[in-house]
Design an enzyme around this catalytic site. Sequence first.
Site, short mmCIF file in Angstrom:
data_model
loop_
_atom_site.label_atom_id
_atom_site.label_comp_id
_atom_site.label_asym_id
_atom_site.label_seq_id
_atom_site.Cartn_x
_atom_site.Cartn_y
_atom_site.Cartn_z
NE ARG A 12 -2.80 -16.08 -1.80
CZ ARG A 12 -1.72 -15.65 -2.44
NH1 ARG A 12 -1.51 -14.35 -2.55
NH2 ARG A 12 -0.86 -16.49 -2.95
CD GLU A 13 -10.36 -20.53 -2.98
OE1 GLU A 13 -10.07 -19.70 -2.09
OE2 GLU A 13 -10.31 -21.75 -2.80
CB ILE B 161 15.54 4.87 1.58
CG1 ILE B 161 15.07 6.32 1.48
CG2 ILE B 161 15.00 4.25 2.86
CD1 ILE B 161 15.66 7.26 2.51
CD GLU C 236 5.83 7.46 3.32
OE1 GLU C 236 5.55 6.34 2.89
OE2 GLU C 236 5.09 8.09 4.10
CG HIS D 70 4.95 5.70 -2.09
ND1 HIS D 70 5.53 6.71 -1.36
CD2 HIS D 70 5.17 4.56 -1.41
CE1 HIS D 70 6.06 6.19 -0.27
NE2 HIS D 70 5.85 4.89 -0.28
N1 GLN Z 1 15.91 0.08 3.28
C1 GLN Z 1 14.60 -0.28 2.80
C2 GLN Z 1 14.50 0.01 1.32
O1 GLN Z 1 15.09 0.92 0.86
C3 GLN Z 1 13.52 0.45 3.54
C4 GLN Z 1 12.15 0.03 3.07
C5 GLN Z 1 11.01 0.68 3.80
O2 GLN Z 1 11.17 1.65 4.46
N2 GLN Z 1 9.84 0.14 3.70
O3 GLN Z 1 13.79 -0.64 0.60
ZN ZN Z 2 10.38 3.65 3.88
#
Ligand code: GLN
Ligand code: ZN
Length: 756
Positions: free
Chosen positions: A15-16, A431, A666, A695
């Site tokens: 990965r240089e 989540i 999402e 995010h």
């Molecule tokens: N349950 C996972 C979390 O909360 C779901 C992650 C994801 O959807 N990428 O991190």
């Molecule tokens: Zn997600």
Amino acid sequence: MQYSIIGFPRIGLNRELKWATEKYFRNEIDRHALTNTAAVLRAGQWKVQQAAGNAFIPSNDYSLYDGMLDTAYMLSAIPERYEELHFDDIGTYFSMARGYQGRLGDVRACAMKKWFNTNYHYIVSELDDGMQIKLKSDAFLDGFRQASHLGIKTKPVIVGPFTFLKLARYTGNKTAAGFTEDIVNAYIDILKACNTNQVEWLQIDEPYLVMDLTDADTVFFKRLYTQILTEKGNVKVLLQTYFGDVRDCYGEICALPFDGIGLDFVEGKQTSGLIAKYGFPSDKILFAGLINGKNIWRSSYADVLKTLEDLKAINPQVVLSTSCSLLHVPYTVKQETKLSNGIKRHFAFAYEKLEEMQEICRLSDLPDYTKDPAFIANQELHQGTLRTDAEVRARTASLNEADFHREMPRKERQGIQHKRLQLPLLPTTTIGSFPQTAAVKSNRAKFRRGEISETEYRTNAKAFIKDCIALQEKIGLDVLVHGEFERNDMVEFFGENLTGYVFTDNAWVQSYGTRGLKPPIVFGDIKREKSITTDYIAYANSLTDKDVKGMLTGPVTILNWSFPREDISVQEMMNQIGLAIRDEVMELEKAGVRIIQIDEAAFREKLPLRRADWHKDYLDFAIKAFRLCSAKVKPETQIHTHMCYSEFEEIIPEIDAMDADVITFEASRSKLTILDSLKVNHFETETGPGVYDIHSPRIPDTAEIEHAIQEMLKRIPKQQLWINPDCGLKTRGEKETVASLTHLVEAAKNIRASLA
Ligand code: GLN
Ligand code: ZN
């Protein structure tokens, strides 16, 4: 027999390129040091290919960030906001990829999108009305010239005008057709530059040809190339396609004056059929993509040689090729020191694929290759039974319809669940993951390095769980999670706990820019031999009167983020993993867990590129594999799922058919469109569309979340709506998480009160 490859990995054996680019971003090295590293890496790779007898070594398959971005730059398709920064060439280039925030202003990056059906992401070009597409310079031949100095002849590779225009985003009134004249001239200039530099072969990549094409698309393609190819001169042009077959335009591309056509025989299910039916033009070379560029297994020499013979009977001018660029596989098996030879001998990464192709070419020139030791060894490799587990096979073979259906229809189950769970209207939840603090990460790292015992590790993990439950109770969430502190990755964690998976140390594949992925490998039949999550989940549930969701990753996502096997079907692999997850689901239910979430974050990821293939080649068995996990639980057990990253509008009925009780998802970019689509499709699954974007570190305020909920209530019945962030919180900081969730709970309470 000769062979060709479409492209090679570019991040470097160790990965240089990543390390150098990141140093450049941090101003630790200058642009010369960066381009120098890139030049040295390139040269090394050409030498490897030369030694392996590759007759068509690609150049300009190299990129400092992304090939589509290179194409936009080459064609002067640079949006004004980047030009206005007045950086040098490399500075402008990287500002398009990453945006710029600093003294000179705040300029957002170009969007990034998944490259066809791979896990690679490309930079989306933006074309506006004022832009003039023209060849900026002949820098696309820098690699060719560098290689020539080293005495290595290469085949420059560029992305073609059709794919470029089809994948671009049009920000003004002009559409692709409006750029025709400009782009034709630019590619004519490319051909002229190739002639001046005495390029023998130019490879033009047109992967968009494997998509569903309209008649207008085909006419457009023909129009572009009829004009461009008149200026071919002495350069031979290879039209390279990949990621599928060209069923919509095979006749048209054969009729154009290309000198070679590259077709994909691995993912292109109809490629052989098209050639058998329509033949192949005798004035062209067929570049037969028989070596899988996307997967890591040794080829079956017998199969490849047989197809080559069939093809040569139709057209003697055949060159063996890869199905797509080797960008999508790691460098070499030789870097894997922990795996046994018994396992490793099944793998062919990029270097090994070169060796295989060289060997296949040698075998194909023999009067009788079946006697050759290399051929015999390869056949033996493919006949081994090491990867089969009779018990697993018996279990998948005995599956019947009842294994895929819950005993009670969803509408009835929902009533029972509501009574049992006693949740308020608009229940709040998250989540799954909570912030991965330094302490959480250090616990895992210490355990991995053997510095703490498993007991210590688990005790620490449980302490994090305890804090996390207390925190969620304090915030006032309704359905809790344990926080996922024992996981670094939602797929790797399950892979590590299932028999049949193997892991590599260095098998990195570029995901985008400087980011890489190291997918686990499904080596043999998959089996769950021990409990995976129940201990943690049951512990979390014991700490609170509220429900804590059992948190699992589903079979489709586990498989989509792994290197799959090639010796058994995708359906068989999904069912094997599905059964393993089902065992875990049943154990959780038995332990008293009343809500179980089976994440399918990557559910849509391997959806076939062509609509006609969606159901039979994927959705039909992906939906079933999910249902397999949960079909046997009691009606009162509530099954959740979660999805992210993609545009689901087109598969809403299919998502409903997964028969989950609740889905969270999402969709920050196109949320309202999705919600409309849920309504139109009479979506039955209860839904948590994600009321804020996790995010970014930004903290949404209560009013903003209330507004989002109101919008949702216009489209989703209140009895069916859940309130949650749009994805897991593991990448977020603790402070912003607490603040955001507090606002979320407050907003839900306010709206609830207004509904009462
Ligand atoms: N349950 C996972 C979390 O909360 C779901 C992650 C994801 O959807 N990428 O991190
Ligand atoms: Zn997600």
